[in-house]
Design a protein around this motif. Sequence first.
Motif, PDB file in Angstrom:
ATOM      1  N   GLN A  21       1.560  -0.997   0.055  1.00  0.00           N
ATOM      2  CA  GLN A  21      -0.420   0.138  -0.382  1.00  0.00           C
ATOM      3  C   GLN A  21       0.936   1.192   0.297  1.00  0.00           C
ATOM      4  O   GLN A  21       0.187   2.614  -0.955  1.00  0.00           O
ATOM      5  N   VAL A  22       1.451   1.229   0.609  1.00  0.00           N
ATOM      6  CA  VAL A  22       2.923   2.298   0.899  1.00  0.00           C
ATOM      7  C   VAL A  22       3.346   2.134  -0.952  1.00  0.00           C
ATOM      8  O   VAL A  22       3.341   3.313  -1.486  1.00  0.00           O
ATOM      9  N   ARG A  23       3.584   1.234  -0.967  1.00  0.00           N
ATOM     10  CA  ARG A  23       4.522   1.632  -2.640  1.00  0.00           C
ATOM     11  C   ARG A  23       3.068   2.262  -3.595  1.00  0.00           C
ATOM     12  O   ARG A  23       3.871   2.674  -4.600  1.00  0.00           O
ATOM     13  N   HIS A  24       2.313   1.260  -3.720  1.00  0.00           N
ATOM     14  CA  HIS A  24       1.339   2.581  -4.762  1.00  0.00           C
ATOM     15  C   HIS A  24       1.144   3.691  -4.331  1.00  0.00           C
ATOM     16  O   HIS A  24       0.684   4.683  -5.255  1.00  0.00           O
ATOM     17  N   ALA A  25       0.975   3.494  -2.661  1.00  0.00           N
ATOM     18  CA  ALA A  25       0.680   4.843  -2.551  1.00  0.00           C
ATOM     19  C   ALA A  25       2.394   5.907  -3.170  1.00  0.00           C
ATOM     20  O   ALA A  25       1.951   7.093  -3.348  1.00  0.00           O
ATOM     21  N   LEU A  26       3.106   5.576  -2.918  1.00  0.00           N
ATOM     22  CA  LEU A  26       4.831   6.498  -3.144  1.00  0.00           C
ATOM     23  C   LEU A  26       4.122   6.226  -5.574  1.00  0.00           C
ATOM     24  O   LEU A  26       4.787   7.449  -6.166  1.00  0.00           O
ATOM     25  N   ALA A  57       6.661  -4.019   8.410  1.00  0.00           N
ATOM     26  CA  ALA A  57       6.893  -3.254   7.379  1.00  0.00           C
ATOM     27  C   ALA A  57       7.879  -1.951   6.785  1.00  0.00           C
ATOM     28  O   ALA A  57       7.652  -1.567   6.182  1.00  0.00           O
ATOM     29  N   TYR A  58       7.808  -1.173   8.140  1.00  0.00           N
ATOM     30  CA  TYR A  58       8.007  -0.405   8.190  1.00  0.00           C
ATOM     31  C   TYR A  58       9.750  -0.360   7.626  1.00  0.00           C
ATOM     32  O   TYR A  58      10.939   0.593   7.439  1.00  0.00           O
ATOM     33  N   ARG A  59      10.335  -1.247   8.805  1.00  0.00           N
ATOM     34  CA  ARG A  59      12.119  -1.687   8.591  1.00  0.00           C
ATOM     35  C   ARG A  59      12.219  -1.950   7.105  1.00  0.00           C
ATOM     36  O   ARG A  59      12.906  -1.810   6.534  1.00  0.00           O
ATOM     37  N   GLU A  60      11.323  -3.272   6.307  1.00  0.00           N
ATOM     38  CA  GLU A  60      11.390  -3.336   4.828  1.00  0.00           C
ATOM     39  C   GLU A  60      10.850  -2.065   4.634  1.00  0.00           C
ATOM     40  O   GLU A  60      11.960  -1.962   3.555  1.00  0.00           O
ATOM     41  N   LEU A  61      10.238  -0.742   4.423  1.00  0.00           N
ATOM     42  CA  LEU A  61       9.996   0.018   3.626  1.00  0.00           C
ATOM     43  C   LEU A  61      11.662   1.363   3.455  1.00  0.00           C
ATOM     44  O   LEU A  61      12.398   1.340   2.696  1.00  0.00           O
ATOM     45  N   GLU A  62      12.321   0.790   4.727  1.00  0.00           N
ATOM     46  CA  GLU A  62      13.584   1.893   5.257  1.00  0.00           C
ATOM     47  C   GLU A  62      14.958   1.138   4.469  1.00  0.00           C
ATOM     48  O   GLU A  62      15.209   2.189   3.530  1.00  0.00           O
ATOM     49  N   HIS A  63      14.407  -0.390   4.908  1.00  0.00           N
ATOM     50  CA  HIS A  63      16.019  -1.152   4.188  1.00  0.00           C
ATOM     51  C   HIS A  63      15.936  -0.876   2.901  1.00  0.00           C
ATOM     52  O   HIS A  63      16.288  -1.120   2.027  1.00  0.00           O
ATOM     53  N   GLU A  64      14.182  -0.286   1.515  1.00  0.00           N
ATOM     54  CA  GLU A  64      14.660  -0.024   0.352  1.00  0.00           C
ATOM     55  C   GLU A  64      15.060   0.920   0.314  1.00  0.00           C
ATOM     56  O   GLU A  64      14.786   1.402  -1.358  1.00  0.00           O
ATOM     57  N   GLY A  65      14.556   1.930   1.438  1.00  0.00           N
ATOM     58  CA  GLY A  65      15.129   3.460   1.163  1.00  0.00           C
ATOM     59  C   GLY A  65      14.633   4.495   0.680  1.00  0.00           C
ATOM     60  O   GLY A  65      13.964   5.726   0.250  1.00  0.00           O
ATOM     61  N   LEU A  66      12.571   4.053   1.183  1.00  0.00           N
ATOM     62  CA  LEU A  66      11.786   4.902   0.720  1.00  0.00           C
ATOM     63  C   LEU A  66      10.563   5.521   2.063  1.00  0.00           C
ATOM     64  O   LEU A  66      10.845   6.685   2.237  1.00  0.00           O
ATOM     65  N   VAL A  67      11.749   5.002   2.888  1.00  0.00           N
ATOM     66  CA  VAL A  67      11.213   5.879   4.038  1.00  0.00           C
ATOM     67  C   VAL A  67      12.048   6.079   4.945  1.00  0.00           C
ATOM     68  O   VAL A  67      12.845   5.155   5.586  1.00  0.00           O
ATOM     69  N   ALA A  68      12.332   6.731   6.520  1.00  0.00           N
ATOM     70  CA  ALA A  68      13.048   6.833   7.232  1.00  0.00           C
ATOM     71  C   ALA A  68      12.461   6.934   8.895  1.00  0.00           C
ATOM     72  O   ALA A  68      11.701   8.092   8.395  1.00  0.00           O
ATOM     73  N   ALA A  69      12.934   6.118   9.651  1.00  0.00           N
ATOM     74  CA  ALA A  69      12.239   6.467  10.897  1.00  0.00           C
ATOM     75  C   ALA A  69      13.339   7.718  11.838  1.00  0.00           C
ATOM     76  O   ALA A  69      14.447   7.439  11.802  1.00  0.00           O
ATOM     77  N   ARG A  70      12.749   8.355  12.597  1.00  0.00           N
ATOM     78  CA  ARG A  70      13.113   8.944  13.044  1.00  0.00           C
ATOM     79  C   ARG A  70      12.370   9.033  14.559  1.00  0.00           C
ATOM     80  O   ARG A  70      11.584   9.730  15.249  1.00  0.00           O
TER      81      ARG A  70
END
Length: 130
Positions: A21-26, A57-70
């Motif tokens: 869903q995040v990938r689609h939204a991006l 899910a958030y870790r996978e997205l972070e690993h792909e460089g799509l998001v970053a946790a602060r």
Amino acid sequence: MIEFYLDGRSGLSPYLQLVQQVRHALRLGMLREGDRLPTVKDVVSRLAINPNTVLKAYRELEHEGLVAARPGVGTFVTRTLADTTLAAHGPLRQRLERWLADARRAGLDDESIEALFMTTFRGVAQEDIA
């Protein structure tokens, strides 16, 4: 902000549904660089799922460089997947909405519409490869 949902019929695990869903939204420009994803706590309360599922899910997205946790602030989009064809999405979406309305008038339910679409999509993709 994106609103997650889970589809028990999708065949995908809940964490992969969130990632998708995040990938689609991006890809569709619905999420942009700098946008904040819902907090883990918000997703857990809305979907009644395990916090570890959202974190995975958030870790996978972070690993792909799509998001970053602060830490203490949230998880933010770091890049988009939208491309120059985004302008073409509007007219295509309108035609697809008309097609869906036609399918419903023809008596197809959601599962039948999805089956017809995916079978046709895969068939065309196979033709493109050949």
